[in-house]
Enzyme design. Sequence first.
Site, mmCIF file in Angstrom:
data_model
loop_
_atom_site.group_PDB
_atom_site.id
_atom_site.type_symbol
_atom_site.label_atom_id
_atom_site.label_comp_id
_atom_site.label_asym_id
_atom_site.label_seq_id
_atom_site.Cartn_x
_atom_site.Cartn_y
_atom_site.Cartn_z
ATOM 1 N N GLY A 63 2.636 2.386 10.905
ATOM 2 C CA GLY A 63 3.628 3.449 10.765
ATOM 3 C C GLY A 63 4.312 3.823 12.062
ATOM 4 C CG HIS B 153 -5.810 2.027 5.187
ATOM 5 N ND1 HIS B 153 -5.380 2.957 6.112
ATOM 6 C CD2 HIS B 153 -4.798 1.138 5.049
ATOM 7 C CE1 HIS B 153 -4.152 2.621 6.499
ATOM 8 N NE2 HIS B 153 -3.779 1.535 5.865
ATOM 9 C CB SER C 249 5.231 -1.777 12.091
ATOM 10 O OG SER C 249 4.857 -0.419 12.314
ATOM 11 C CD GLU D 186 -3.477 -2.259 7.347
ATOM 12 O OE1 GLU D 186 -2.424 -2.556 6.780
ATOM 13 O OE2 GLU D 186 -4.037 -1.164 7.203
ATOM 14 C CE LYS E 78 -0.165 3.194 4.834
ATOM 15 N NZ LYS E 78 -0.141 3.298 6.284
ATOM 16 C CD GLU F 173 -2.954 5.539 6.759
ATOM 17 O OE1 GLU F 173 -2.929 5.589 5.520
ATOM 18 O OE2 GLU F 173 -2.037 5.006 7.428
ATOM 19 C CG ASN G 131 -1.733 1.233 1.379
ATOM 20 O OD1 ASN G 131 -1.782 2.056 0.460
ATOM 21 N ND2 ASN G 131 -2.389 1.384 2.521
#
Length: 246
Positions: free
Chosen positions: A170, A93, A208, A164, A11, A95, A9
Amino acid sequence: MRRKLVVGNWKMNGNRAANTELLAALKAAGPWVAEVAVCAPFAYLGDVAMSLQGDAMAWGAQDCSAFESGAYTGEVSAAMLAEFGCRYVINGHSERRALHAESDQLVADKAKAALAHRLTPIVCVGETLAEYEAGQTDEVVKRQLSAVIHTLGHCISQVVVAYEPVWAIGTGKTATPEQAQAVHAVLRAQLKAATAQADGMRILYGGSVKPDNATSLFSQPDIDGGLIGGASLKTADFAAICRAAG
Ligand code: 13P
């Protein structure tokens, strides 16, 4: 036997020159035993399709609209993604759930739109740090997945699920293989109650994932590969993670 899947991904990263370089290097590093795909920003899908034409690597997008077409400024439909040869699309996702207020139902509707155009939705679920600390992990991921199961019915067997934990994205903090496996087992049990095909479905871990933790994560019985953020932008790291899934 489920074939492992590793998805990069990207991003909102990259540029045309860097992407071309990255994909050329990945093509040279492959093929892998595992299935490998990259999910690029919309603007680069045409370039990615050209770079990967004829290669074993698949590609996809990071979101799609829940609507078919019409006055939805800024949205990109599943039909458009299909035209660019996408195999996958990430839906829900964290985010997007956090920054764009995507609800469980909207995520489910997006996955339905993706399936209608023969794209495979990669549906993300995962708890925030506060929810994790409150011991609500299972409850949260089950609620998120339940909306998708109810909306898709028996077609749920066609999705890929990605667990996730938001606190691991991250941050360099990874769920331990045992922690991740426990949540994957909960998700598998929920899928089993919904479809006879649950044993064939892939549940990816994301958060991660790096070359040094990929092998131990991927060796867990219900972890069928990974959804990789930061490390998917570095050829050597992503190639090593793909190898670890072999
Ligand atoms: P990182 O691998 O950078 O933690 O990101 C995980 C992720 O969000 C993939 O979708």
